[in-house]
Structures are given as C-alpha cells and as structure tokens.
Design a protein around this motif. Structure first.
Motif: not given
Length: 331
Positions: A98, A102, A114
């Motif tokens: 990532t 997220i 997160n």
C-alpha cells in the motif's frame, strides 16, 4: 512487402503479450508456439483462431475461422493479412504494498487505525482471449510490470475487507493481525481470485507478509495502553487498583514538584502513598459490611476509580470532569 513464411515469438521473457511485427502472412508458412505460450490470430479487431505449443503449418483447414472470414482459396502460397499475438502463460511472481495508509476500524475497541500492508502474489494468464480483449486492447507488447500496475488497485481495494474478516473471525484486534498472516493470505486469495478471473487471469498464490502501524498515531497508542492495562489487571488481580492509586500519587508528586519544589513533591508522594495504604487496608478488611460502605462512599476513592476508568479509555475526559464535579459537590 515479402510474405512471412515463419512466425515465431521474439519478445523478452518478461513480456506477457507480444505482437508479431508484420501482418502479411502466407498460407504456406509456419507458426511456432513455445511451451507456456498461446498464439491468437486477430482480424479487424476480432479474436479468431488460437494455437497452442507446437509448430503449425498455416494451410487452409488449419485456420478455419480466419479462412471463412477472408475467403482463402485452396492450395498454393496464398497471402492474407492478420495480426498474430503471442500470450505468455508462465507464472509471474510480483510484490504488492500500500502506497498510502488505509483507515480501518478496530472491531474490538471501535477505534480507527491507519494501516499499511505488504506481501507478494503470483499470477498467470488463464484465458488468453479474454485477457487480450479486456486488458490489453491493442498495442504491440505488454510486460508483467504493466499488468502488475493494472492489478494492484484491485488488491488495495480488497485489503480492508479481508483483514476485517480475519480479525472478526478470530475475535481479536487489528494490532494483533500479524499473528494471523496465514489466515489473512488465504482470505486475501479467496477475496481477490474472482476479480482477477474477470480479466482471464488466474491468481495462483497470494501472501500477506506484514501489516504495519504508525507507532506515533494517538489511536494506536491508545489501544496499546488499553492492552497494557488489561494485562496488568490480569496479572495483579486485586492489587491492580492499589497500583493505580500509587501511580496517581506519583503523577501528582511530579506535577507538584514542577510547580512547588521539593515540599510539593513530598506532599504529592505522601498523598499517593496514603491512597495506596488506604486501598490496601480496604482490601485486607475482606470486604466486611462495616468497612465496605465507608470505602464505597469515600470521595477520594470514587475519584481515583474514575481516574482509572479514564486511563483505560472507558470514559472520556468530559465524563470524568462531570462526575468528579458531582462527587465534590456532595461534600
């Protein structure tokens, strides 16, 4: 332009799709297809005949769909035009991760964290025709890196779903997800495989290697404190409340020491020790009725209990202040 008598793959190993550079083909020519490859003829944007590994003579009868389309005559060295695409069906291994955090709600503590996740995956082209029509859509060549860029958004979109599924199934917190990497990997493959299949791609393997958290995130630190306090409660049992009273006294001593010198610090420490002694005496009384009632109504003990709830995140600062004010107003 001279007719092509021999067509073969001349791309690099990392190319998933490679288009033969000429479309002037002879029916007396040969088509060479290597292992883990598939060759597909295209005419006017339509996928026609498909050839697997081997050497194929492009005579009438071997290319029935194309023959019907271009109305090839029988016999001779007849020219026709068509595009030939080679599709590499070997397994490719890629990394995923990532780029940005997220947000994910912890189902156990109802706190949003997160997260960033990393791992690897393997894929191969399962349906070459579907892959060419839905993903490649023209072009002379397509590398594994470009397909990786195409697939990664599907992975990132699914991360929150399959990680949430794992932590719910195991009744755990997000911060403990790395204990369940194998389950996360399995859940990820189950979640993502149908998405890959839409494009003619087979997700042969999917692995989650780590899920990371921002150590400076206040929400992450808040969850860590709750876990630490719970551990202390389990370990200390009845002595936990006495320890909390002592911690409050220490904090008061530090605050008094900063504002009022050594005398203030001594007063703060004395208060903490007295509170701890008071709690210890309460516990040693064995919970008799004559001692339990005064302890339950003691303002200092009630405020200390409230402070413990605040430290554990079970009440917020506003609730603490309101209840403390209520206790003090009853004096």
């Amino acid at each position: 332009m001279a007719l092509i008598d021999r067509i073969k793959f001349e791309g690099s190993p990392n190319e998933i799709v490679w288009k033969y550079p000429s479309d002037e083909i002879s029916t007396a020519g040969q088509l060479v297809v290597d292992e883990n490859q598939e060759a597909i003829f295209f005419k006017e944007g339509k996928a026609l005949d498909t050839f697997g590994p081997g050497t194929h003579t492009l005579k009438t009868g071997n290319i029935p769909i194309l023959e019907a389309l271009v109305n090839l005559p029988f016999g001779g060295k007849t020219p026709f035009t068509a595009e030939v695409y080679y599709v590499n069906k070997a397994i490719f291994a890629m990394k995923w991760g990532t780029n940005t955090p997220i947000p994910l709600e912890d189902p156990k503590y109802k706190i949003v964290l997160n997260i960033r996740a990393f791992g690897d995956y393997k894929f191969r082209i399962k349906d070459a025709r579907s892959f060419l029509l839905n993903v490649v859509k023209g072009g002379n060549r397509t590398t594994n890196e470009s397909i990786d860029e195409f697939l990664k958004p599907n992975i990132v979109r699914g991360i929150g779903d399959f990680i949430s599924e794992v932590i719910l199934n195991n009744n755990t917190s997000v911060v403990e997800i790395n204990k369940f990497r194998d389950e996360s990997s399995t859940a990820g493959k189950v979640k993502l495989a149908p998405e890959f299949e839409k494009y003619g791609i087979d997700l042969t393997e999917f692995n989650v290697s780590s899920v990371n958290f921002d150590q400076n995130d206040p929400n992450y630190q808040r969850i860590q404190k709750i876990i630490t306090d719970k551990f202390e409660i389990d370990m200390l049992g009845d002595k936990y409340q006495q320890k909390k009273m002592f911690d409050i006294g220490q904090a008061a001593a530090e605050n008094e020491g900063q504002g009022g010198g050594a005398m203030g610090a001594g007063m703060g420490m004395g208060m903490g020790m007295n509170m701890g002694q008071m709690m210890g005496n309460m516990m040693n009384q064995g919970g008799g009725q004559s001692g339990a009632a005064p302890a339950a109504n003691d303002p200092a003990a009630r405020i200390a209990k409230l402070k413990g709830l605040l430290d554990q995140g079970l009440i917020n600062a506003e609730e603490f202040e309101a209840k403390k004010k209520e206790i003090l107003s009853s004096l």
